[in-house]
Design a protein around this motif. Structure first.
Motif, mmCIF file in Angstrom:
data_model
loop_
_atom_site.group_PDB
_atom_site.id
_atom_site.type_symbol
_atom_site.label_atom_id
_atom_site.label_comp_id
_atom_site.label_asym_id
_atom_site.label_seq_id
_atom_site.Cartn_x
_atom_site.Cartn_y
_atom_site.Cartn_z
ATOM 1 N N GLN A 1 -16.778 30.084 8.107
ATOM 2 C CA GLN A 1 -17.977 29.333 8.495
ATOM 3 C C GLN A 1 -17.960 27.894 7.964
ATOM 4 O O GLN A 1 -18.923 27.156 8.135
ATOM 5 C CB GLN A 1 -19.230 30.046 7.968
ATOM 6 N N TRP A 2 -16.864 27.512 7.322
ATOM 7 C CA TRP A 2 -16.726 26.174 6.739
ATOM 8 C C TRP A 2 -15.962 25.306 7.732
ATOM 9 O O TRP A 2 -14.753 25.394 7.851
ATOM 10 C CB TRP A 2 -16.001 26.305 5.411
ATOM 11 N N GLU A 3 -16.687 24.484 8.476
ATOM 12 C CA GLU A 3 -16.078 23.666 9.519
ATOM 13 C C GLU A 3 -16.298 22.186 9.220
ATOM 14 O O GLU A 3 -17.412 21.766 8.900
ATOM 15 C CB GLU A 3 -16.656 24.024 10.887
ATOM 16 N N VAL A 4 -15.222 21.410 9.314
ATOM 17 C CA VAL A 4 -15.297 19.967 9.082
ATOM 18 C C VAL A 4 -14.491 19.255 10.165
ATOM 19 O O VAL A 4 -13.632 19.856 10.816
ATOM 20 C CB VAL A 4 -14.744 19.585 7.694
ATOM 21 N N ASN A 5 -14.761 17.964 10.315
ATOM 22 C CA ASN A 5 -14.012 17.161 11.290
ATOM 23 C C ASN A 5 -12.776 16.516 10.678
ATOM 24 O O ASN A 5 -11.856 16.146 11.400
ATOM 25 C CB ASN A 5 -14.918 16.074 11.882
ATOM 26 N N ASP A 6 -12.769 16.366 9.360
ATOM 27 C CA ASP A 6 -11.640 15.743 8.678
ATOM 28 C C ASP A 6 -10.361 16.546 8.934
ATOM 29 O O ASP A 6 -10.310 17.760 8.681
ATOM 30 C CB ASP A 6 -11.925 15.674 7.172
ATOM 31 N N ILE A 7 -9.327 15.878 9.433
ATOM 32 C CA ILE A 7 -8.103 16.582 9.845
ATOM 33 C C ILE A 7 -7.417 17.250 8.663
ATOM 34 O O ILE A 7 -7.014 18.424 8.735
ATOM 35 C CB ILE A 7 -7.141 15.600 10.546
ATOM 36 N N ILE A 8 -7.286 16.532 7.545
ATOM 37 C CA ILE A 8 -6.588 17.087 6.378
ATOM 38 C C ILE A 8 -7.321 18.315 5.850
ATOM 39 O O ILE A 8 -6.726 19.373 5.641
ATOM 40 C CB ILE A 8 -6.451 16.017 5.271
ATOM 41 N N GLN A 9 -8.646 18.172 5.631
ATOM 42 C CA GLN A 9 -9.398 19.290 5.072
ATOM 43 C C GLN A 9 -9.507 20.444 6.059
ATOM 44 O O GLN A 9 -9.491 21.612 5.664
ATOM 45 C CB GLN A 9 -10.796 18.839 4.637
ATOM 46 N N SER A 10 -9.591 20.149 7.337
ATOM 47 C CA SER A 10 -9.661 21.208 8.346
ATOM 48 C C SER A 10 -8.404 22.073 8.318
ATOM 49 O O SER A 10 -8.472 23.308 8.391
ATOM 50 C CB SER A 10 -9.849 20.587 9.732
ATOM 51 N N LYS A 11 -7.239 21.443 8.194
ATOM 52 C CA LYS A 11 -5.978 22.189 8.109
ATOM 53 C C LYS A 11 -5.930 23.036 6.844
ATOM 54 O O LYS A 11 -5.460 24.179 6.846
ATOM 55 C CB LYS A 11 -4.794 21.228 8.150
ATOM 56 N N ARG A 12 -6.441 22.474 5.749
ATOM 57 C CA ARG A 12 -6.460 23.215 4.484
ATOM 58 C C ARG A 12 -7.364 24.445 4.573
ATOM 59 O O ARG A 12 -7.040 25.503 4.056
ATOM 60 C CB ARG A 12 -6.918 22.294 3.344
ATOM 61 N N ILE A 13 -8.506 24.278 5.236
ATOM 62 C CA ILE A 13 -9.441 25.394 5.378
ATOM 63 C C ILE A 13 -8.836 26.490 6.241
ATOM 64 O O ILE A 13 -8.946 27.687 5.929
ATOM 65 C CB ILE A 13 -10.779 24.911 5.970
ATOM 66 N N THR A 14 -8.186 26.093 7.333
ATOM 67 C CA THR A 14 -7.541 27.084 8.212
ATOM 68 C C THR A 14 -6.498 27.882 7.446
ATOM 69 O O THR A 14 -6.428 29.121 7.550
ATOM 70 C CB THR A 14 -6.872 26.382 9.411
#
Length: 567
Positions: free
Chosen positions: A307-320
């Motif tokens: 449920q943690w969604e962000v637009n930042d590309i770096i952080q989005s990849k880390r969350i995935t």
């Protein structure tokens, strides 16, 4: 089998991690909240001290403009959140600290303000830093309504509907603060004058209480406005959804230098966190109940990160990647057997550590600490430090050189002559007295840079020291060479406090200040980091925390990974 872990069960404490392992920005920027975080400590204290909450004044019109006072009562002390709400056009709302207008301004007041004190605050809170404030004011804050959610929730409630859980999950707050100042800043009360009050001895408790009460106010405000708008058709927001509403915060570079300017304090924070992890690694065996708690927390972390969604590309990849790795751990067939063996947490971590990212490593550390509050209670009292400007200079020049070579080997390896290692400079803006980051080849003012180029200072200092007699005292070296005083002071502090120095070049081209922010925010108890650039982020505080009427419910302090089920 035992039912709970006792301190005697970690007599042979597992070694804590070396500072070289911990104090890199890549790892510090992967930290998550733990039981030691200041929001968590506050809720625990409010519960323990049987805190009572009372809206003592509510002078708001049908549009929500006016003032209110909310009292918190515990230990025979009263702290009041004073609130002023003002009209504000949508285009005037800003995340920037340099904004001059806000929907709401706040101050945590010691005691209950008199009529004359409220009058003075009504004139000065609205202008924040520019105002003249009272010594009974312990904090100064301001917030804006979330344009993305506030009116949507209001429309739902006024029409008798609960707001969309998907929307609440996505954003997580009704209002967002842009600053929460405390401890004497801009003329408000200095905490050192209140050292007799136990509540103020722990770091950032006054600021965290301010935010907790802002959250309470935001929920009461939306219910009030829904009633005014929808009359008998309106409903209040459900406790289940309200519990998932926190307070947003937009945090930028103003917070970043804190970890550089307070080396002794950050050492205490990191040391307590590392000690907590080492204690749980030293637990010899776990009850079935504790094994299940850890497994359940891993599963909860999976839901939370999904449920943690962000637009930042770096952080989005880390969350995935984080979500995938947590799911793999949770589903791994070896997990139950690992937790049933001797030294289960240590062995489980070592089984997975070479297969996971730093983000997953650090979220596991938070999970490991969570089931064992009795093991870390004493550490909560160790996270404060009365800082002093002087340091003991009991070392001679030879010893200082040896300390630098041992503790600052990372700094000596950096090629400070390369342009990439001299890319940025830190300075203080004249407009808001806030730290900023300039690019050396583009921006003016590098001659007034803040002393955050630690590797450069270290390398220059060791060249000076190597030309001096080895038996010369450190004090003499600093007196005869004043330009190295600052860095020698840091070197001595680092000798005393090994976790006091970030082991990166803070003026190098590859620096991501967002990692510094995240480290500090993790100790505040932030969740759902939402980077908007390398320089600032949005976060949520107190999401999932108990509401005032829920503080005394069973497991009210258990809210590591807040998840609101959509179904």
């Amino acid at each position: 089998m035992k039912q709970s872990i006792k301190k005697k069960q970690y007599i042979k404490q597992h070694p804590i991690r070396n500072p070289s392992k911990v104090m890199t920005l890549e790892r510090l920027g992967s930290f998550h909240q733990t039981r030691l975080s200041f929001t968590r400590q506050l809720v625990k204290e409010l519960t323990k001290r049987n805190a009572q909450f009372e809206i003592s004044q509510w002078n708001l019109d049908k549009n929500g403009f006016g003032n209110a006072v909310i009292k918190t009562i515990f230990d025979d002390h009263i702290y009041s959140l004073v609130v002023f709400c003002n009209p504000l056009n949508d285009e005037e709302r800003s995340d920037r600290v340099i904004a001059e207008k806000w929907d709401m301004t706040f101050s945590l007041f010691e005691g209950v303000p008199s009529g004359s004190e409220l009058t003075q605050m009504s004139q000065n809170l609205i202008i924040q830093e520019a105002g003249r404030h009272l010594p009974k004011q312990l904090t100064l804050s301001r917030a804006n309504k979330s344009v993305r959610i506030f009116n949507k929730v209001l429309d739902n409630l006024s029409n008798g509907k609960q707001p969309s859980k998907t929307l609440i999950n996505e954003i997580g707050y009704l209002v967002r603060t842009t600053a929460v100042y405390g401890n004497g800043k801009f003329g408000i009360g200095d905490f050192s004058k209140n050292q007799d009050k136990e509540f103020l001895k722990k770091p950032f408790q006054a600021e965290m209480l301010t935010v907790y009460l802002i959250r309470y106010f935001s929920i009461e405000l939306i219910n009030y406005l829904a009633k005014e708008k929808g009359k008998n058709n309106s409903v209040k927001i459900s406790d289940r959804i309200a519990k998932h509403i926190g307070v947003g915060n937009a945090t930028g570079l103003g917070m970043a230098p804190f970890l550089v300017n307070h080396p002794g304090l950050i050492h205490k924070w990191i040391l307590c966190r590392e000690t907590a992890v080492s204690r749980v690694f030293s637990i010899k065996e776990l009850s079935v109940d504790d094994q299940n708690k850890i497994i359940d927390l891993i599963q909860q972390a999976c839901k939370y990160t999904s449920q943690w969604e962000v637009n930042d590309i770096i952080q989005s990849k880390r969350i995935t990647k984080l979500n995938l790795e947590l799911e793999n751990i949770y589903k791994n067939k070896n997990l139950p057997s690992l937790l049933s063996k001797n030294y289960p947490i240590k062995n489980m971590f070592e089984f997975f550590v070479n297969k996971i990212s730093l983000e997953t490593e650090e979220i596991l550390q938070s999970i490991f600490i969570e089931p064992f509050p009795e093991l870390i209670e004493d550490l909560e009292k160790e996270m404060g430090l009365r800082e002093i400007n002087s340091v003991p200079i009991e070392y001679n020049v030879s010893q200082l050189i040896e300390i630098i070579k041992e503790n600052y080997s990372w700094a000596l390896k950096i090629d400070i002559t390369h342009s990439n290692e001299n890319h940025f400079f830190w300075y203080t803006s004249q407009a808001k007295l806030e730290p900023r980051l300039g690019i050396r080849e583009i921006d003016d003012g590098h001659e007034r840079q803040l002393p955050f180029d630690i590797p450069h200072q270290v390398q220059k200092a060791i060249k000076v020291l190597e030309k001096l007699p080895g038996d010369m005292t450190g004090s003499e070296a600093m007196i005869t060479n004043p330009k190295i005083r600052n860095i020698i002071r840091r070197v001595v502090i680092n000798k005393l406090y090994p976790y006091s120095e970030i082991q990166n070049n803070l003026v190098g081209k590859d620096i991501r200040p967002i990692d510094i922010l995240r480290c500090k925010l993790s100790f505040f108890g932030a969740s759902k980091y939402d980077p908007k650039s390398d320089l600032w982020t949005r976060i949520t505080l107190f999401q999932g925390a108990p509401l005032p009427n829920q503080l005394h419910e069973k497991n009210s302090c258990e809210w590591l990974f807040p998840v609101l089920s959509i179904v």
